[in-house]
Design an enzyme around this catalytic site. Sequence first.
Site, short mmCIF file in Angstrom:
data_model
loop_
_atom_site.label_atom_id
_atom_site.label_comp_id
_atom_site.label_asym_id
_atom_site.label_seq_id
_atom_site.Cartn_x
_atom_site.Cartn_y
_atom_site.Cartn_z
N ASN A 103 3.71 6.58 -10.59
CA ASN A 103 2.43 6.67 -11.28
C ASN A 103 1.24 6.51 -10.33
O ASN A 103 0.12 6.87 -10.69
CB ASN A 103 2.37 5.59 -12.38
CG ASN A 103 1.00 5.43 -12.97
OD1 ASN A 103 0.52 6.30 -13.69
ND2 ASN A 103 0.33 4.32 -12.66
N ASP B 106 0.87 -1.18 0.00
CA ASP B 106 0.00 0.00 0.00
C ASP B 106 0.90 1.22 0.00
O ASP B 106 1.59 1.50 0.99
CB ASP B 106 -0.90 -0.01 1.23
CG ASP B 106 -1.89 1.14 1.25
OD1 ASP B 106 -1.79 2.04 0.38
OD2 ASP B 106 -2.76 1.15 2.14
N ASP C 245 1.43 3.80 2.75
CA ASP C 245 2.28 3.47 3.89
C ASP C 245 3.73 3.67 3.48
O ASP C 245 4.38 2.74 2.98
CB ASP C 245 2.02 2.04 4.33
CG ASP C 245 2.76 1.65 5.62
OD1 ASP C 245 3.72 2.36 5.98
OD2 ASP C 245 2.39 0.63 6.22
N LYS D 120 -1.63 16.92 -7.71
CA LYS D 120 -0.93 16.80 -8.99
C LYS D 120 -0.17 18.07 -9.32
O LYS D 120 0.88 18.03 -9.98
CB LYS D 120 -1.92 16.43 -10.09
CG LYS D 120 -2.40 14.99 -9.99
CD LYS D 120 -1.22 14.04 -10.02
CE LYS D 120 -1.58 12.61 -9.76
NZ LYS D 120 -0.43 11.70 -9.83
N TYR E 206 -7.37 16.05 -5.62
CA TYR E 206 -6.49 15.36 -6.57
C TYR E 206 -5.72 16.37 -7.41
O TYR E 206 -4.50 16.25 -7.58
CB TYR E 206 -7.34 14.46 -7.47
CG TYR E 206 -6.59 13.87 -8.64
CD1 TYR E 206 -5.75 12.77 -8.46
CD2 TYR E 206 -6.72 14.40 -9.93
CE1 TYR E 206 -5.07 12.22 -9.54
CE2 TYR E 206 -6.05 13.85 -10.99
CZ TYR E 206 -5.22 12.76 -10.80
OH TYR E 206 -4.54 12.22 -11.87
#
Length: 266
Positions: free
Chosen positions: A97, A73, A76, A166, A162
């Site tokens: 990515n 994950d 983490d 970015k 988001y």
Amino acid sequence: MRYDKADPLFREKYGPYALIAGASYGLGGAFSEALARRGLGLVLLAREKERLESTARRLKEQYKVEVICHAVDLADYEKTKSLVTGLGVPVGLLVYNAAFAPIGLFEDISEEQLALAAAVNVKTPLLLAKLLAAPMIARGRGGMVLMSSLAGAQGTPKLAAYAATKAFNAILAEGLWKELKPHGIDVAGCRAGAVLTPGYRRAEKTKAAPGSLEAGEVAERTLRALGKGPLVIPGAVNKLAYFVMTRLLPRRGAIALMSKNTGGLS
């Protein structure tokens, strides 16, 4: 242009191993395949173990390269760091990515979703770039690709958090491009437009956005641009859109236009 065989010059510059975070399918899978074609060994990180291992088996069989994969994950960072520092192989290229995109009005997004977006999209790429920069500097070569988005060129309704993360990745890439270039390390922030991945097709209920590209095309264009500047915008339509949004339209106009483009997301 498509690379169909190993590229010794690319491997010499960015090899022997590339680490792809968010690698199991979609754009991450496309980057993994494009790098396997160039003859690099792969370190694949993603959360879904079965899909990741399936991708690893296919690339290993098809391109005869070594593939190391770990289900992790990426929210983490400490576990991710432990895996990366214990790899025992030299990583010459980082492709970050992985991303988490909470979709919807900000008032409806939970604190947990916002924290996850910050962890996956900001904290881990920042610290992973730091972790991998040191050995690249010592070798005097290497590269990093940090995936950004056209959504991060201005505020983007229904993707507000988001888009903000970015924007962070694009600015980080620009700073690292200048700092690391004297050490022989190429850094690029890729401001991709809509990429026709399974996730995008599930989220977008209307027709695909103008300038949408297949994942393989985005990966190829990005890798071919590595070393040519701090910013990559795959696709002529997306380049034009970025110019219009950042140079011609007033800020409020750019935000309004993005709002129309993201209205069908859910």
